[in-house]
Enzyme design. Structure first.
Site, PDB file in Angstrom:
ATOM      1  N   LYS A 183      80.071  20.592  36.746  1.00  0.00           N
ATOM      2  CA  LYS A 183      79.129  20.136  37.774  1.00  0.00           C
ATOM      3  C   LYS A 183      79.895  19.600  38.975  1.00  0.00           C
ATOM      4  CE  LYS A 183      76.995  16.189  38.582  1.00  0.00           C
ATOM      5  NZ  LYS A 183      76.978  16.158  40.047  1.00  0.00           N
ATOM      6  N   GLY A 235      86.215  10.620  39.205  1.00  0.00           N
ATOM      7  CA  GLY A 235      85.254   9.939  40.064  1.00  0.00           C
ATOM      8  C   GLY A 235      85.459   8.441  40.019  1.00  0.00           C
ATOM      9  N   SER A 236      84.374   7.717  40.192  1.00  0.00           N
ATOM     10  CA  SER A 236      84.498   6.268  40.330  1.00  0.00           C
ATOM     11  C   SER A 236      84.686   5.590  38.976  1.00  0.00           C
ATOM     12  CB  SER A 236      83.255   5.700  40.998  1.00  0.00           C
ATOM     13  OG  SER A 236      82.176   5.719  40.088  1.00  0.00           O
ATOM     14  N   THR A 237      85.313   4.414  38.987  1.00  0.00           N
ATOM     15  CA  THR A 237      85.520   3.670  37.753  1.00  0.00           C
ATOM     16  C   THR A 237      84.197   3.241  37.107  1.00  0.00           C
ATOM     17  OG1 THR A 237      87.779   3.015  38.278  1.00  0.00           O
ATOM     18  CG2 THR A 237      86.545   1.549  36.827  1.00  0.00           C
ATOM     19  N   GLY A 240      82.946   6.165  35.300  1.00  0.00           N
ATOM     20  CA  GLY A 240      83.878   6.418  34.192  1.00  0.00           C
ATOM     21  C   GLY A 240      83.566   5.539  32.996  1.00  0.00           C
ATOM     22  N   GLU A 257      89.741  10.364  35.234  1.00  0.00           N
ATOM     23  CA  GLU A 257      90.622  10.121  36.370  1.00  0.00           C
ATOM     24  C   GLU A 257      89.775   9.364  37.382  1.00  0.00           C
ATOM     25  OE1 GLU A 257      92.158   9.817  39.400  1.00  0.00           O
ATOM     26  OE2 GLU A 257      92.125  11.947  39.886  1.00  0.00           O
ATOM     27  N   CYS A 291      91.707   9.099  45.570  1.00  0.00           N
ATOM     28  CA  CYS A 291      91.754   8.046  44.554  1.00  0.00           C
ATOM     29  C   CYS A 291      93.145   7.419  44.477  1.00  0.00           C
ATOM     30  CB  CYS A 291      91.358   8.596  43.199  1.00  0.00           C
ATOM     31  SG  CYS A 291      92.159  10.145  42.815  1.00  0.00           S
ATOM     32  N   GLU A 388      88.339  -0.748  45.796  1.00  0.00           N
ATOM     33  CA  GLU A 388      88.638   0.569  46.343  1.00  0.00           C
ATOM     34  C   GLU A 388      87.626   0.868  47.450  1.00  0.00           C
ATOM     35  OE1 GLU A 388      87.918   4.058  43.823  1.00  0.00           O
ATOM     36  OE2 GLU A 388      89.796   4.866  44.584  1.00  0.00           O
TER      37      GLU A 388
END
Lengths: 503, 290
Positions: A183, A235-237, A240, A257, A291, A388
């Site tokens: 996706k 993507g974002s933490t 995640g 990641e 990132c 971030e």
């Protein structure tokens, strides 16, 4: 006309032959989605590019079922050599269509054509070429003599390097013998859909690669699908974390990641001109939507003023504007949502007492734009030194000793990247040892290569992409028989033998 | 008339010291037939947190020791275990209710396991690392690096693992430079504390191996949620009621810990258990254009 003024040099979009609407790519064909279709727009103009289908849970089911069938009937039975040949074909098709893909990527993402043409798309081809060669050599990957594919991989990728992240995910998965459902991000689906056409041109067996478009709901349905063996996410933490929770206890193999707050450490003996270029490419490359960006500049105190002056001078020569113009250095921010976040965090930076600076630059009236920004007088407790930002915003901090540099660099829950600028190799190596970051660039920054593992420590995620290490994410190790088990099970002949010798 | 023996007081092992639980709590350890053996410390949340602090404090220096040095320290453990073999056989016989021969085999397997892992300390990086041929004028090297502080639940079976199980989870974690907080076998914790005494006299720096005795069900959630724990080895957590190990994995997701799922019995020695607790660090450096 000053040296900064150029005539526009726009790359033509005539090379693109886009459809007005795209379906989901399932089982080798484009099919209708059952969610509400949405438009993908160009962030530099806010103009609609095409309409894209949205996959609901039933579409996810169909895509996973197609991937499962392709795995069982075709891909897992095919020789590694033949899998490799398909990947080589894909690498060549990407090269053949490189300019078209570069234009599409710039249009959909907002990043400069210079970047998509010279970085993103060449790396996409290189990634497929690299992993193609692994497909029939998996027993040399360090995972035992007969490593096994996992099955169906669910892959969710971000909008900052749309096609490159697709390549990072699909190339090693297919080389290792898995089939995939991928996706792309909802704001940048275009090149993934063009990639689906490339799979058709490569005559890749139906169902080996499935591309489904949609937003968070689609991704959630995909990673939590029962018949998926592997989940890979970039993507974002926060997302995640959500995926790690969803996958807990299922036995699905997971690689993540996630975010970063990379420190770029500059010592007073650094080659200053190169360091300035490295700092600029560290945080202003790809509008800071990276990132592993070097978003915290740690500069040795005695050169702070000089370095910041030089940085300001350099930033004043960057050209912000039309992503399709070949002279453009800084393109558009990918979405209004992201622009709002960058603005909010920058305002917090000012409120917390940091000093904000941007070069004078003309902001186009349409689209999403943010001028390159430097914050000085930043302390480690400031939000702009901790969160971030994922935009073209650099926070400058200082240090006096190498110990202080290491402590400040590691003072973050993230651990993705770091940079070191010094002419002294022994200091560079000692520092690299102590930095808690998965990628350390010394006297360079933001370099990527399919042969080089990439991934984070701590809350930047786990697993590696790229290189031999990247294969481990998509294979089950066959293991080695530990020789100790046989000796432990039998009487201790070794000890007896030693006693005999002692006598 | 036989001599009156001097029983040992079993305490926790935190930061190179042997404190009682700060809570003052103990629990009765018995043989399988119900015979009283000892009052072991029932570690509390605070003890677990203290152990993490000790582990964090010891980590950088332990990881900074040379691999050769760490290998020798691990080998030294095997040497000392060999010398105290009789004591461990005795403890296993009492707490697991097995014959001396069966207990002896477990001690032998434990000693051999330390030797096997000790030899990996200065080799695993050569197997897990890589020089990478990148396209450009760059030196590029990937090396494994310890993940940091690892928490683990030792295997909880009533027999066969009270010593071996603990060693089988601790050795692969610490050899690469991690430090560990381990929750010992709840029913048979005595040899775990005796092993900690061996570690304290075999050049293992204080804080590298911290041993808690008590209830894994009580302690594990605190370790799983602790923000300064980098990885969670759930080796023995499969024994927790109602699949509670899944909740531990969900808790660990909050801080994105690396998690290894439960295994049956003592985990077999393997390179994978070493590499499960290392991070791959890739260093790029420019090459000059000559």
């Amino acid at each position: 006309m000053s040296f900064l003024e150029y005539a526009p040099a726009p790359e033509s979009t005539a090379i693109l032959n886009l459809r007005d609407s795209y379906g989901l790519f399932i089982d080798g064909e484009f099919v209708d989605g059952h969610g509400a279709a949405f438009a993908t727009i160009s962030p530099s103009t806010e103009k609609r590019i095409a309409e894209v289908a949205c996959a609901d849970a039933s579409d996810v089911d169909r895509a996973v079922a197609a991937a499962r069938r392709a795995y069982d009937r075709t891909w897992s039975r095919m020789s590694g050599g033949d899998r490799g040949k398909y990947l080589f074909r894909i690498a060549r098709l990407v090269q053949e269509r490189a300019r078209e893909l570069a234009v599409a990527e710039s249009l959909d993402n907002g990043k400069p054509i210079k970047e998509t043409r010279d970085v993103d798309i060449p790396l996409v081809a290189a990634w497929f070429f690299y992993y193609a060669g692994w497909a029939d050599k998996l027993e040399y990957a360090g995972l035992g003599s007969a490593p096994r594919a996992l099955g169906v991989a669910a892959q969710v990728i971000p909008w900052n390097f749309p096609l490159l992240m697709l390549a990072w995910k699909i190339a090693p998965a297919l080389a290792a013998g898995n089939t995939v459902v991928l996706k792309p991000a909802e704001t940048t689906p275009l090149t993934a859909l063009l990639f689906a056409e490339i799979c058709q041109q490569a005559d890749l067996p139906a169902g080996v690669v499935n591309i489904i478009t949609g937003a968070g709901e689609t991704g959630r349905a995909l990673v939590s699908h029962d018949d998926v063996n592997k989940v890979a996410f970039t993507g974002s933490t926060p997302v995640g974390r959500e995926i790690a929770r969803a996958v807990a206890g299922t036995g699905k193999k997971l690689t993540l990641e996630l975010g970063g707050k990379g420190a770029n450490i500059v010592f007073d003996d650094a080659a200053m001109d190169q360091a300035v270029e490295g700092i600029v490419s560290g945080i202003f490359f790809n509008q800071g939507h990276v990132c592993c960006a070097g978003s915290r500049l740690l500069v040795q105190e005695n050169i702070h003023d000089e370095l910041v002056d030089r940085l300001k001078t350099r930033l004043s020569t960057l050209r912000l504007g039309d992503p399709l113009d070949k002279n453009t250095d800084i393109g558009a921010i990918n979405s209004r949502e992201q622009l709002d976040r960058i603005r909010a965090l920058s305002e917090i930076g000012e409120q917390e007492g940091a000093e904000r600076w941007s070069p004078a630059c003309e902001i186009p009236s349409n689209g999403f734009w943010f001028a390159p920004t430097i914050f000085t007088n930043v302390s480690t407790s400031h939000r702009i030194a901790r969160d971030e930002i994922f935009g073209p915003v650099l926070s400058v901090l200082t240090f006096r000793t190498p110990e202080e540099a290491v402590a400040k660099a590691n003072n973050t829950p993230y651990g993705l990247s770091a940079g070191i600028w010094t002419e002294k190799a022994s200091r560079m190596l000692a520092l690299a040892d102590r930095l808690r970051a998965g990628v350390v660039w010394a006297n360079t920054f933001n370099k990527f290569d399919p042969a080089s593992p990439f991934g984070g420590y701590k809350e930047s995620g786990y697993g590696r992409e790229g290189g031999r290490h990247g294969l481990a994410a998509y294979l089950e190790a066959s293991g080695w028989q530990a020789p100790i088990e046989s000796s432990a099970a039998s009487p201790r002949s070794g000890r007896k033998a030693r006693k005999a010798v002692a006598k | 008339m036989s001599r009156l023996s001097v029983p040992k007081t079993y305490k926790l092992a935190i930061g190179g010291a042997f404190p009682r639980s700060e809570s003052g709590r103990t629990y009765v350890v018995t043989s399988p037939s119900g015979e009283f053996l000892a009052n072991a410390s029932l570690a509390s949340r605070k003890d677990a947190r203290d152990a993490v602090v000790a582990a964090r404090g010891a980590q950088a220096k332990w990881a900074g020791a040379t691999a050769y040095n760490r290998g020798q320290v691990l080998y030294r453990i095997a040497e000392l275990l060999e010398g105290r073999r009789a004591q461990f056989v005795d403890e296993i016989v009492q707490s697991e209710g097995v014959t001396a021969a069966v207990a002896g085999a477990q001690v032998d397997a434990t000693i051999d396991l330390w030797v096997w892992y000790a030899g990996w300390a200065d080799k695993y990086a050569q197997v897990a690392g890589n020089g990478n041929p990148v396209s450009g004028p760059y030196f590029n090297l990937s090396v494994p690096d310890a993940t940091g502080v690892v928490a683990t639940i030792a295997p909880q079976d009533r027999t066969g693992v009270s010593l071996l199980g603990l060693a089988a989870v601790v050795a692969p974690i610490v050899l690469s430079g991690n430090t560990v907080v381990v929750v010992a076998n709840e029913a048979a914790p005595l040899s775990a504390i005796s092993l900690a005494e061996v570690l304290a006299t075999s050049d293992v720096p204080g804080g590298v191996v911290n041993v808690l005795t008590g209830s894994p069900a009580e302690l594990a959630p605190w370790l799983a949620s602790h923000a300064d724990v980098n990885a969670l080895d759930l080796a023995g957590a499969g024994s927790l009621a109602d699949g509670a190990w899944v909740d531990l994995q969900i808790t660990a997701a909050e801080t994105l810990k690396r998690v290894l799922p439960p295994v049956e019995g003592a985990p077999a020695p393997s390179l994978e258990r070493i590499t499960a607790f290392v991070e791959t660090k890739t260093v790029w450096h420019t090459k000059a254009m000559l």
